[in-house]
Design a protein around this motif. Structure first.
Motif, mmCIF file in Angstrom:
data_model
loop_
_atom_site.group_PDB
_atom_site.id
_atom_site.type_symbol
_atom_site.label_atom_id
_atom_site.label_comp_id
_atom_site.label_asym_id
_atom_site.label_seq_id
_atom_site.Cartn_x
_atom_site.Cartn_y
_atom_site.Cartn_z
ATOM 1 N N VAL A 94 3.588 -43.098 93.861
ATOM 2 C CA VAL A 94 2.905 -44.304 94.194
ATOM 3 C C VAL A 94 3.595 -45.418 93.152
ATOM 4 C CG1 VAL A 94 0.979 -46.090 93.946
ATOM 5 C CG2 VAL A 94 0.621 -43.588 94.807
ATOM 6 N N ASP A 95 4.199 -46.377 93.903
ATOM 7 C CA ASP A 95 4.961 -47.450 92.889
ATOM 8 C C ASP A 95 4.120 -48.593 92.803
ATOM 9 O OD1 ASP A 95 8.336 -47.379 93.461
ATOM 10 O OD2 ASP A 95 7.089 -45.793 94.539
ATOM 11 N N PHE A 96 4.051 -49.163 91.414
ATOM 12 C CA PHE A 96 3.082 -50.281 91.311
ATOM 13 C C PHE A 96 3.392 -51.190 90.136
ATOM 14 C CE2 PHE A 96 1.539 -46.518 88.711
ATOM 15 C CZ PHE A 96 1.306 -46.986 87.731
ATOM 16 N N SER A 97 3.052 -52.067 90.033
ATOM 17 C CA SER A 97 3.229 -53.142 89.003
ATOM 18 C C SER A 97 2.054 -54.154 88.741
ATOM 19 C CB SER A 97 4.496 -54.136 89.513
ATOM 20 O OG SER A 97 4.887 -54.778 88.467
ATOM 21 N N GLY A 98 2.250 -55.093 87.901
ATOM 22 C CA GLY A 98 1.179 -55.900 87.666
ATOM 23 C C GLY A 98 0.743 -56.308 86.261
ATOM 24 N N PRO A 99 0.066 -57.464 85.841
ATOM 25 C CA PRO A 99 -0.315 -57.562 84.456
ATOM 26 C C PRO A 99 -1.231 -56.398 83.948
ATOM 27 C CG PRO A 99 -1.316 -59.387 85.956
ATOM 28 C CD PRO A 99 -0.437 -58.386 86.713
ATOM 29 N N ALA A 100 -2.104 -55.711 84.692
ATOM 30 C CA ALA A 100 -2.888 -54.729 84.350
ATOM 31 C C ALA A 100 -2.131 -53.645 83.550
ATOM 32 C CB ALA A 100 -4.047 -54.378 85.297
ATOM 33 N N THR A 101 -1.115 -53.359 84.060
ATOM 34 C CA THR A 101 -0.466 -52.167 83.587
ATOM 35 C C THR A 101 -0.409 -52.206 81.807
ATOM 36 O OG1 THR A 101 1.791 -53.358 83.593
ATOM 37 C CG2 THR A 101 1.110 -51.814 85.522
ATOM 38 N N ALA A 102 -0.197 -53.403 81.467
ATOM 39 C CA ALA A 102 -0.251 -53.476 79.848
ATOM 40 C C ALA A 102 -1.530 -53.067 79.243
ATOM 41 C CB ALA A 102 -0.008 -55.158 79.421
ATOM 42 N N PRO A 103 -2.799 -53.384 79.823
ATOM 43 C CA PRO A 103 -4.043 -52.975 79.111
ATOM 44 C C PRO A 103 -4.086 -51.481 79.456
ATOM 45 C CG PRO A 103 -4.593 -54.368 80.685
ATOM 46 C CD PRO A 103 -3.271 -54.664 80.560
ATOM 47 N N TYR A 104 -3.931 -51.104 80.488
ATOM 48 C CA TYR A 104 -3.933 -49.731 80.899
ATOM 49 C C TYR A 104 -3.142 -48.808 80.130
ATOM 50 C CZ TYR A 104 -6.883 -49.547 85.205
ATOM 51 O OH TYR A 104 -7.761 -50.042 86.200
ATOM 52 N N THR A 105 -1.815 -49.239 79.601
ATOM 53 C CA THR A 105 -0.983 -48.534 78.735
ATOM 54 C C THR A 105 -1.639 -48.486 77.303
ATOM 55 O OG1 THR A 105 0.918 -49.137 80.060
ATOM 56 C CG2 THR A 105 1.171 -48.316 77.712
ATOM 57 N N GLU A 106 -2.230 -49.297 77.018
ATOM 58 C CA GLU A 106 -2.953 -49.690 75.763
ATOM 59 C C GLU A 106 -4.105 -48.519 75.541
ATOM 60 O OE1 GLU A 106 -5.053 -53.036 72.735
ATOM 61 O OE2 GLU A 106 -4.031 -53.652 74.608
ATOM 62 N N LEU A 107 -4.825 -48.432 76.582
ATOM 63 C CA LEU A 107 -5.904 -47.695 76.700
ATOM 64 C C LEU A 107 -5.691 -46.145 76.865
ATOM 65 C CD1 LEU A 107 -8.269 -49.760 78.826
ATOM 66 C CD2 LEU A 107 -8.411 -49.279 76.573
ATOM 67 N N GLY A 108 -4.138 -45.804 77.077
ATOM 68 C CA GLY A 108 -3.857 -44.499 77.247
ATOM 69 C C GLY A 108 -3.820 -43.931 78.694
ATOM 70 N N TYR A 109 -3.973 -44.660 79.469
ATOM 71 C CA TYR A 109 -4.202 -44.337 81.084
ATOM 72 C C TYR A 109 -2.747 -44.029 81.675
ATOM 73 C CZ TYR A 109 -9.285 -45.208 81.403
ATOM 74 O OH TYR A 109 -10.457 -45.004 81.403
ATOM 75 N N ILE A 110 -1.714 -44.964 81.071
ATOM 76 C CA ILE A 110 -0.393 -45.005 81.273
ATOM 77 C C ILE A 110 0.203 -44.648 80.028
ATOM 78 C CG2 ILE A 110 1.611 -46.043 81.827
ATOM 79 C CD1 ILE A 110 0.074 -47.916 83.731
ATOM 80 N N GLU A 111 1.134 -43.419 79.980
ATOM 81 C CA GLU A 111 1.661 -42.967 78.869
ATOM 82 C C GLU A 111 3.362 -43.026 78.890
ATOM 83 O OE1 GLU A 111 -1.170 -39.560 77.234
ATOM 84 O OE2 GLU A 111 -0.769 -39.304 79.206
ATOM 85 N N PRO A 112 3.835 -44.093 78.492
ATOM 86 C CA PRO A 112 5.216 -44.006 78.669
ATOM 87 C C PRO A 112 5.904 -43.252 77.587
ATOM 88 C CG PRO A 112 4.243 -46.483 78.149
ATOM 89 C CD PRO A 112 3.042 -45.385 78.022
ATOM 90 N N ASP A 113 5.251 -42.547 76.447
ATOM 91 C CA ASP A 113 6.021 -41.998 75.642
ATOM 92 C C ASP A 113 5.775 -40.379 75.876
ATOM 93 O OD1 ASP A 113 6.962 -43.991 73.998
ATOM 94 O OD2 ASP A 113 4.963 -43.976 72.768
ATOM 95 N N ARG A 114 4.999 -40.305 77.207
ATOM 96 C CA ARG A 114 4.748 -38.667 77.497
ATOM 97 C C ARG A 114 5.148 -38.571 79.168
ATOM 98 N NH1 ARG A 114 -1.265 -36.204 77.673
ATOM 99 N NH2 ARG A 114 -0.771 -33.705 77.421
ATOM 100 N N PRO A 115 6.248 -38.565 79.378
ATOM 101 C CA PRO A 115 6.588 -38.665 80.666
ATOM 102 C C PRO A 115 6.268 -37.436 81.541
ATOM 103 C CG PRO A 115 8.543 -38.136 79.581
ATOM 104 C CD PRO A 115 7.521 -38.503 78.530
ATOM 105 N N VAL A 116 5.897 -36.377 81.143
ATOM 106 C CA VAL A 116 5.596 -35.368 82.059
ATOM 107 C C VAL A 116 3.889 -34.794 81.407
ATOM 108 C CG1 VAL A 116 5.744 -33.049 82.610
ATOM 109 C CG2 VAL A 116 7.934 -34.384 82.432
ATOM 110 N N VAL A 117 3.178 -34.883 82.139
ATOM 111 C CA VAL A 117 1.569 -34.676 82.121
ATOM 112 C C VAL A 117 1.001 -33.672 82.604
ATOM 113 C CG1 VAL A 117 -0.407 -35.588 81.639
ATOM 114 C CG2 VAL A 117 1.527 -37.162 81.321
ATOM 115 N N PRO A 118 0.840 -32.429 82.191
ATOM 116 C CA PRO A 118 0.189 -31.394 82.796
ATOM 117 C C PRO A 118 -1.199 -31.798 83.404
ATOM 118 C CG PRO A 118 0.806 -30.507 80.773
ATOM 119 C CD PRO A 118 1.021 -32.044 80.665
#
Length: 298
Positions: A94-118
């Motif tokens: 799923v490709d996605f974008s939008g301003p909510a990606t910033a808070p989702y990243t801050e809350l740990g739902y999106i993990e730029p520093d952990r590209p592979v997640v079991p």
């Protein structure tokens, strides 16, 4: 040999104001060709439900990918990945974008520093992707809104499916919750777990999406609300029971975080709950019920 289905769309500016927009969705399986090296300007969640392969980070290191797993592709970070050329894999993306990606990243739902997640499983994740594929049908007038809403659902499903969040919860979070009402500093909590404060912060952010201080505060204030609403204990006693020896500091903190003073909160809850107060613990097998108001004319 491989099979693939995908759709891409372009949401308008108004749809982006909703926080998240879906830019595309796809389902693929088989011996797919490698992807990249490339760099994107948006996020992609790649869910591997069967098979195995590899992910190559920008510094050239390879990380094995074994299903079930998630590959995070984030804007501006080069990536290169693919399935085992002999066995292939099953993936949905799923490709996605939008301003909510910033808070989702801050809350740990999106993990730029952990590209592979079991992942522990992909059933709930695949259900969210299926909703996106159904909404992506041609001619759907609600396509952008439905797919955008489903991206929110997908991020929550991915968070719940992480392999480091089991059915019984994270052991570090459980221990913090158990000790939350003790007058311990974050450093003292970390020492109890044989961790440095930095290691504890990483573990709590990964498990709860916030700092240890915020996690402990949430538990303390939640318990304070329960005591204020369900008992007639003095505010000073409530403060001590949730870990604050200074009632004045507790009242200021409660007011700032909840939006009203503890006494005001109790008054509001007392008016909102029919039947008044009870000091008895309800039987979970026979919980109390509130009868519906009579519709007869008075």
């Amino acid at each position: 040999m491989y099979h693939t289905w995908m759709r891409y769309f372009t949401p308008g500016p108004a749809h982006r104001k909703l926080g998240l927009v879906c830019l595309g969705v796809g389902l693929q399986h088989g011996t797919l060709p490698p992807v990249g090296p490339r760099t994107l300007d948006h996020h992609v969640a790649v869910v591997i439900s069967a098979g195995n392969g590899w992910y190559r980070s920008p510094d050239g290191r390879d990380t094995p990918v074994t299903a079930p797993a998630l590959i995070w592709l984030v804007p501006g970070i080069p990536h290169h990945y693919g399935p085992d050329p002999d066995t292939g894999w099953d993936e949905s993306f799923v490709d996605f974008s939008g301003p909510a990606t910033a808070p989702y990243t801050e809350l740990g739902y999106i993990e730029p520093d952990r590209p592979v997640v079991p992942l522990a499983g992909t059933a709930s994740v695949r259900a969210a992707v299926s909703r996106i594929t159904r909404a992506a049908r041609h001619g759907n007038p609600l396509l952008e809104v439905e797919t955008g809403a489903a991206v929110h659902e997908l991020l929550v499903a991915l968070r719940r499916a992480r392999a480091d969040v089991g059915a019984d919860g994270d052991p570090v979070l459980n221990a913090l919750a158990r000790d939350a009402f003790q007058p311990l500093s974050v450093a003292e909590h970390a020492s109890r777990h044989g961790m440095t404060p930095a290691e504890l912060r990483t573990a709590v952010r990964r498990g709860a999406g916030c700092s240890p201080k915020a996690y402990l505060l949430g538990i303390r204030l939640g318990r304070a609300k329960e005591l204020l609403a369900a008992t007639e204990l003095p505010v000073a006693t409530v403060a001590r029971r949730v870990g604050y020896d200074d009632p004045a500091y507790f009242s200021r903190l409660f007011t700032r975080r909840v939006g009203m003073a503890p006494v005001r909160f109790r008054e509001q809850q007392g008016r909102a709950v029919p039947g008044g107060w009870s000091h008895q613990i309800p039987d979970p097998e026979h919980p109390p019920t509130i009868s519906a108001p009579s519709t007869r004319a008075l």
